[in-house]
Design a protein around this motif. Structure first.
Motif, PDB file in Angstrom:
ATOM      1  N   ILE A 172       0.632  -1.328  -0.148  1.00  0.00           N
ATOM      2  CA  ILE A 172       0.222   0.060   0.014  1.00  0.00           C
ATOM      3  C   ILE A 172       0.893   1.223  -0.136  1.00  0.00           C
ATOM      4  N   GLY A 173       1.989   1.376   0.731  1.00  0.00           N
ATOM      5  CA  GLY A 173       2.756   2.433   0.872  1.00  0.00           C
ATOM      6  C   GLY A 173       3.630   2.672  -0.562  1.00  0.00           C
ATOM      7  N   THR A 175       2.739   1.789  -3.174  1.00  0.00           N
ATOM      8  CA  THR A 175       1.523   2.166  -4.475  1.00  0.00           C
ATOM      9  C   THR A 175       1.300   3.641  -4.503  1.00  0.00           C
ATOM     10  N   ARG A 176       1.079   4.086  -3.163  1.00  0.00           N
ATOM     11  CA  ARG A 176       0.830   5.660  -2.911  1.00  0.00           C
ATOM     12  C   ARG A 176       2.109   6.334  -3.296  1.00  0.00           C
ATOM     13  N   THR A 177       3.302   5.966  -3.077  1.00  0.00           N
ATOM     14  CA  THR A 177       4.430   6.739  -3.314  1.00  0.00           C
ATOM     15  C   THR A 177       4.734   6.753  -4.863  1.00  0.00           C
ATOM     16  N   ALA A 179       2.446   6.044  -7.334  1.00  0.00           N
ATOM     17  CA  ALA A 179       1.480   6.853  -7.900  1.00  0.00           C
ATOM     18  C   ALA A 179       1.809   8.196  -8.082  1.00  0.00           C
ATOM     19  N   GLN A 180       2.420   9.049  -6.672  1.00  0.00           N
ATOM     20  CA  GLN A 180       3.017  10.235  -6.943  1.00  0.00           C
ATOM     21  C   GLN A 180       3.918  10.627  -8.016  1.00  0.00           C
ATOM     22  N   ASN A 190      -2.659   1.809  -8.559  1.00  0.00           N
ATOM     23  CA  ASN A 190      -3.653   1.645  -7.610  1.00  0.00           C
ATOM     24  C   ASN A 190      -3.577   0.413  -6.807  1.00  0.00           C
ATOM     25  N   THR A 244      -5.668   7.664  -8.996  1.00  0.00           N
ATOM     26  CA  THR A 244      -4.451   7.184  -8.809  1.00  0.00           C
ATOM     27  C   THR A 244      -3.928   7.190  -7.133  1.00  0.00           C
ATOM     28  N   GLY A 245      -3.112   6.120  -6.991  1.00  0.00           N
ATOM     29  CA  GLY A 245      -2.816   6.187  -5.509  1.00  0.00           C
ATOM     30  C   GLY A 245      -3.890   5.861  -4.465  1.00  0.00           C
ATOM     31  N   GLU A 246      -4.930   5.238  -4.991  1.00  0.00           N
ATOM     32  CA  GLU A 246      -6.259   4.778  -4.244  1.00  0.00           C
ATOM     33  C   GLU A 246      -5.911   3.452  -3.757  1.00  0.00           C
ATOM     34  N   VAL A 247      -6.665   3.207  -2.654  1.00  0.00           N
ATOM     35  CA  VAL A 247      -6.762   1.759  -2.110  1.00  0.00           C
ATOM     36  C   VAL A 247      -8.108   1.410  -1.956  1.00  0.00           C
TER      37      VAL A 247
END
Ligand code: NDP
Length: 256
Positions: A172-173, A175-177, A179-180, A190, A244-247
């Motif tokens: 998850i971490g 993915t979020r990074t 995505a940015q 995502n 994007t960056g979505e869970v």
């Protein structure tokens, strides 16, 4: 397939290419079949060539296009070579679904180094390896979709799964990074967090599973692999270009 999901979303992925890891059974097989049914050419990745052949045969029988690519997803050299060779052959890669995963459950005092390392390597390092290799290809094309299958265990924890929940929280971490990092190049990243989905992984829970479903899952049933595959299909589609960056959790209401 249950009555609950007999009306399916329609997406056109013809001309697109996809890699699906862990495509030899369970959720990954459903994802590979769904992307291929939407018109994508799918590279099916897992260790067992025999089981991958079954997935590809099912896709071909349904009129889709797929290839078998046996590979250990935690092997850096093998993953990099695979992604580079597919990108060259196909002229790019449009979709990567990082789905391969394992569990090696036990309480923390009894967890061996080997069980920790194996789960982190298969579930987290693999996502890093495929994402790194595919991001270069996708950035060049100014388009791409990376979809990571995490777990509610990575959000809420689960006793007996320190290695697994750490790996999925890591996904998850990551993915979020990423995505940015990739958003300006029109590459979306995502994560999907399934709850309890009917598969070999949940079958291994035996009788405790029935009790868990009855007492803890508000929807009072297991999820189906096809329900996860439909969410992947949506995220892979042009309709999801601004997500994007979505869970996204798919868990019948398990997580608050
Ligand atoms: P399965 O155990 O049914 O399938 C796992 C897949 O991963 C198989 O195709 C397996 O193939 C592949 N795989 C495992 N290790 C490797 C490896 N080192 N290299 C390449 N491929 C590998 O799992 P599910 O379908 O149930 O789960 C799929 C994903 O969804 C996993 O990431 C899991 O953590 C996640 N998930 C599942 C839930 C569930 O309820 N089922 C709930 C939440 C998340 P092979 O053994 O041939 O390599």
């Amino acid at each position: 397939m249950s009555e609950a999901i007999n009306r399916r979303i329609q997406v056109d992925l013809s001309g697109r290419t996809a890699i699906v890891t862990g495509a030899s059974r369970g959720i990954g097989k459903a994802i590979a079949m769904r992307l291929a049914a939407a018109g994508a050419k799918v590279a099916c990745v897992a260790r067992s060539a025999d089981k991958l052949n079954e997935t590809v045969d099912a896709i071909t029988a349904a009129g889709g296009e797929a290839e078998v690519h046996p590979c250990d997803v935690s092997d850096s050299e093998a993953v990099t070579k695979l992604v580079e060779s597919l990108a060259e052959k196909w002229g790019g890669i449009d979709i990567v679904v990082n789905n391969a995963g394992i569990t090696k459950d036990t309480l923390i005092p009894r967890m061996s180094d080997e069980d920790w390392d194996a789960v982190i390597a298969t579930n987290l390092r693999s996502v890093f390896l495929f994402t790194r290799a595919a991001s270069l290809v996708m950035m060049r094309k100014r388009s791409g979709r990376i979809i990571n299958i995490a777990s509610v265990s990575g959000l809420m924890g689960n006793a007996g799964q320190a290695n697994y929940s750490a790996s999925k929280a890591g996904v998850i971490g990551l993915t979020r990074t990423v995505a940015q990092e990739l958003a300006s190049r029109k590459v979306t990243v995502n994560a999907i967090c399934p709850g309890f989905i009917a598969s070999e992984m949940t079958q291994a829970m035996g009788a405790t599973l029935d009790e868990f479903v009855k007492t803890r899952i508000p929807a009072k049933r297991l999820g189906e692999a096809e329900e996860v595959a439909d969410a992947v299909l949506y995220l892979a589609s042009d309709s999801a270009a601004y997500i994007t960056g979505e869970v996204i959790t798919i868990d019948g209401g398990l997580t608050p």
